[in-house]
Design an enzyme around this catalytic site. Structure first.
Site, short mmCIF file in Angstrom:
data_model
loop_
_atom_site.label_atom_id
_atom_site.label_comp_id
_atom_site.label_asym_id
_atom_site.label_seq_id
_atom_site.Cartn_x
_atom_site.Cartn_y
_atom_site.Cartn_z
N SER A 9 0.83 -1.22 0.00
CA SER A 9 0.00 0.00 0.00
C SER A 9 0.85 1.26 0.00
O SER A 9 1.69 1.44 0.88
CB SER A 9 -0.85 0.08 1.28
OG SER A 9 -1.77 -0.96 1.30
N ASN A 36 1.79 3.72 11.06
CA ASN A 36 1.02 4.20 12.23
C ASN A 36 1.38 3.35 13.44
O ASN A 36 1.94 2.26 13.30
CB ASN A 36 -0.49 4.06 11.95
CG ASN A 36 -0.87 2.63 11.59
OD1 ASN A 36 -0.72 2.21 10.45
ND2 ASN A 36 -1.33 1.87 12.56
N HIS A 81 -3.66 0.50 -4.78
CA HIS A 81 -3.07 -0.68 -5.42
C HIS A 81 -3.53 -0.70 -6.86
O HIS A 81 -4.73 -0.68 -7.13
CB HIS A 81 -3.54 -1.98 -4.76
CG HIS A 81 -3.03 -2.18 -3.38
ND1 HIS A 81 -2.07 -3.10 -3.06
CD2 HIS A 81 -3.35 -1.58 -2.21
CE1 HIS A 81 -1.82 -3.05 -1.76
NE2 HIS A 81 -2.59 -2.14 -1.22
N MET A 135 -1.87 -6.78 7.20
CA MET A 135 -2.89 -7.66 6.62
C MET A 135 -2.42 -8.36 5.35
O MET A 135 -3.25 -8.74 4.52
CB MET A 135 -4.15 -6.85 6.31
CG MET A 135 -4.71 -6.08 7.49
SD MET A 135 -6.11 -5.05 7.01
CE MET A 135 -6.23 -3.94 8.41
N SER A 136 -1.10 -8.54 5.21
CA SER A 136 -0.61 -9.15 3.95
C SER A 136 0.66 -9.93 4.20
O SER A 136 0.96 -10.31 5.33
CB SER A 136 -0.34 -8.04 2.92
OG SER A 136 0.74 -7.24 3.34
N TYR A 182 -8.38 -10.32 2.83
CA TYR A 182 -9.56 -9.55 3.26
C TYR A 182 -10.43 -9.08 2.10
O TYR A 182 -11.58 -8.70 2.28
CB TYR A 182 -9.18 -8.37 4.17
CG TYR A 182 -8.38 -7.27 3.51
CD1 TYR A 182 -8.95 -6.42 2.57
CD2 TYR A 182 -7.05 -7.09 3.84
CE1 TYR A 182 -8.21 -5.42 1.97
CE2 TYR A 182 -6.30 -6.09 3.24
CZ TYR A 182 -6.89 -5.26 2.30
OH TYR A 182 -6.14 -4.29 1.69
N GLU A 183 -9.87 -9.10 0.89
CA GLU A 183 -10.68 -8.75 -0.28
C GLU A 183 -11.64 -9.88 -0.64
O GLU A 183 -12.49 -9.71 -1.50
CB GLU A 183 -9.79 -8.47 -1.49
CG GLU A 183 -8.93 -7.24 -1.37
CD GLU A 183 -7.97 -7.12 -2.54
OE1 GLU A 183 -8.38 -6.67 -3.61
OE2 GLU A 183 -6.79 -7.52 -2.38
N HIS A 234 -6.98 4.25 6.80
CA HIS A 234 -6.32 3.94 5.53
C HIS A 234 -5.65 5.16 4.90
O HIS A 234 -4.58 5.04 4.31
CB HIS A 234 -7.32 3.31 4.56
CG HIS A 234 -6.69 2.74 3.31
ND1 HIS A 234 -5.66 1.81 3.35
CD2 HIS A 234 -6.93 2.98 2.01
CE1 HIS A 234 -5.31 1.50 2.11
NE2 HIS A 234 -6.06 2.20 1.28
N ALA A 273 2.76 -2.14 4.16
CA ALA A 273 2.53 -1.09 5.14
C ALA A 273 2.09 -1.81 6.41
O ALA A 273 1.31 -2.76 6.34
CB ALA A 273 1.44 -0.15 4.65
N HIS A 329 -5.09 -9.49 -1.32
CA HIS A 329 -5.25 -9.65 0.13
C HIS A 329 -6.39 -10.63 0.41
O HIS A 329 -7.39 -10.65 -0.30
CB HIS A 329 -5.63 -8.32 0.78
CG HIS A 329 -4.63 -7.23 0.55
ND1 HIS A 329 -4.70 -6.37 -0.51
CD2 HIS A 329 -3.54 -6.87 1.28
CE1 HIS A 329 -3.68 -5.52 -0.44
NE2 HIS A 329 -2.96 -5.79 0.63
#
Ligand code: HPA
Length: 268
Positions: free
Chosen positions: A26, A231, A57, A207-208, A81-82, A243, A109, A79
Site C-alpha cells: 500500500s 502508524n 493498489h 494484513m498481507s 480480506y478482499e 487507511h 505497510a 489480500h
C-alpha cells in the site's frame, strides 16, 4: 491452468527473464514507476488471474530494468480480506515459480507495536506470526513445487537480511528489525488486540505478506521482507488512524524504501 497463465506472461515478457519479483505494498507503488524500459501487463488481461480491489493498489505486473537488473513487480497484490481464497495466492506464486522467479522482495505497510518504532520507519522482517487463521498451502500438494510440510526456520533469508542491513548502514537509513504479525483484516485492530500482539512477541502488524512468504518458502524462493511503518497500533497513541494515514505515511517513507530496494537489487 497455471501453465497457461505462465505461458501468457512469458510471451508478454518478450526477451525479459526476471529472477526477482518485487511485491509493492500500500502506497509503495512508486518504485514501480522507476523501472526502465517497462512492459506493463494488466491483471485484467492475464488468463485465470485474480483482480485486486484496494485503493492505492494498481493491478498490473511491470517487467523491466532496475539498476540494470531485470525485475518483475507486482503493482497491486491480493489480500485475503478482499475475499480472495488463500489458494489464489498459491496459484499466483506457482506461476511466478514457473516463469523463473528465484528471489522475492515483499514490502508492506504495517502498524507499529513498539514505541521506539515510529511511523515512517522501515522494519526489516526477520520472522512472522501467521495470525490470520488461513494458509494458502492447505490442499493437495504438488511435490514438483515444494514439500508437504515446508520448514519456516529460515523463511526470511539470513544472507539477504545481512545484505540489507549493510546497505542501510552505508546509506545512513535507520532500519529496525522484527517480527511481523498478520491479521486477516479488513478492520484495524482493537486496543486489546494490539496489547495481545505485543505480548505474543510481534513488533508490527499488517494484513498481507505472510501468504506470499509461505508460498515463496514452499517453492524454494529466497526472501527479503520490508515493512513501512505507517502508524502506531490502536491505543498506543491518542490519534485516530485509518487507511488515508497509512497511504500518507507510506508515501513519506517510500523514498528510503526505494533506495534500499534499488541497492539490494543491484547487489544480488
Ligand atoms: N493494522 C493492520 N494493518 C495495517 C496497519 C495496522 O495498524 N497499518 C497498516 N496496515
Amino acid at each position: 491452468m497455471i501453465h497457461e497463465t505462465a505461458s501468457f506472461i512469458l510471451e508478454q515478457l518478450g526477451t525479459y527473464r526476471p529472477q526477482t519479483l518485487i511485491i509493492l505494498g500500500s502506497g509503495l507503488g512508486g518504485l514501480g514507476e522507476e523501472i526502465k524500459n517497462p512492459i506493463y501487463i494488466d491483471y485484467k488481461d492475464i488468463p485465470h488471474w485474480p483482480q485486486s480491489t484496494v485503493s492505492g493498489h494498481k493491478g498490473r505486473l511491470i517487467a523491466g530494468l532496475l539498476e540494470d537488473k531485470e525485475v518483475l513487480c507486482m503493482q497491486g497484490r491480493f489480500h485475503l480480506y478482499e475475499g480472495h481464497a488463500p489458494e489464489t495466492i498459491k496459484m499466483v506464486m506457482s506461476v511466478f515459480k514457473i516463469i523463473g522467479i528465484k528471489n522475492l522482495v515483499v514490502t508492506n505497510a504495517a502498524g507499529s507495536l513498539k514505541q521506539e518504532m515510529a511511523p515512517s520507519s522501515i522494519m526489516l522482517i526477520t520472522d512472522h506470526i501467521n495470525f490470520c487463521g488461513r494458509n494458502p498451502l492447505v490442499g493437495n500438494n504438488d511435490e514438483n513445487f515444494g514439500p508437504r510440510f515446508p520448514v519456516m526456520a529460515n523463511a526470511y533469508t539470513k544472507e539477504y537480511q545481512e545484505k540489507i542491513r549493510a546497505i542501510a548502514l552505508q546509506e545512513n537509513i535507520s532500519l529496525h528489525s522484527g517480527t511481523y504479525l498478520m491479521v486477516l483484516g479488513p478492520n484495524f485492530e482493537t486496543a486489546a488486540e494490539i496489547r495481545a500482539f505485543q505480548i505474543l512477541g510481534a513488533d508490527a502488524v499488517g494484513m498481507s505478506t505472510v501468504p506470499e512468504v509461505l508460498c515463496g518458502v514452499w517453492c524454494g524462493m529466497k526472501i527479503l521482507g520490508l515493512s513501512v511503518i505507517t502508524n502506531y497500533g490502536t491505543g498506543m497513541i491518542q490519534e485516530f488512524h485509518g487507511h488515508s494515514e497509512t497511504l500518507q505515511q507510506a508515501n513519506s517513507a517510500a523514498g528510503n524504501l526505494t533506495k534500499l530496494v534499488r541497492r539490494f537489487i543491484k547487489e544480488i
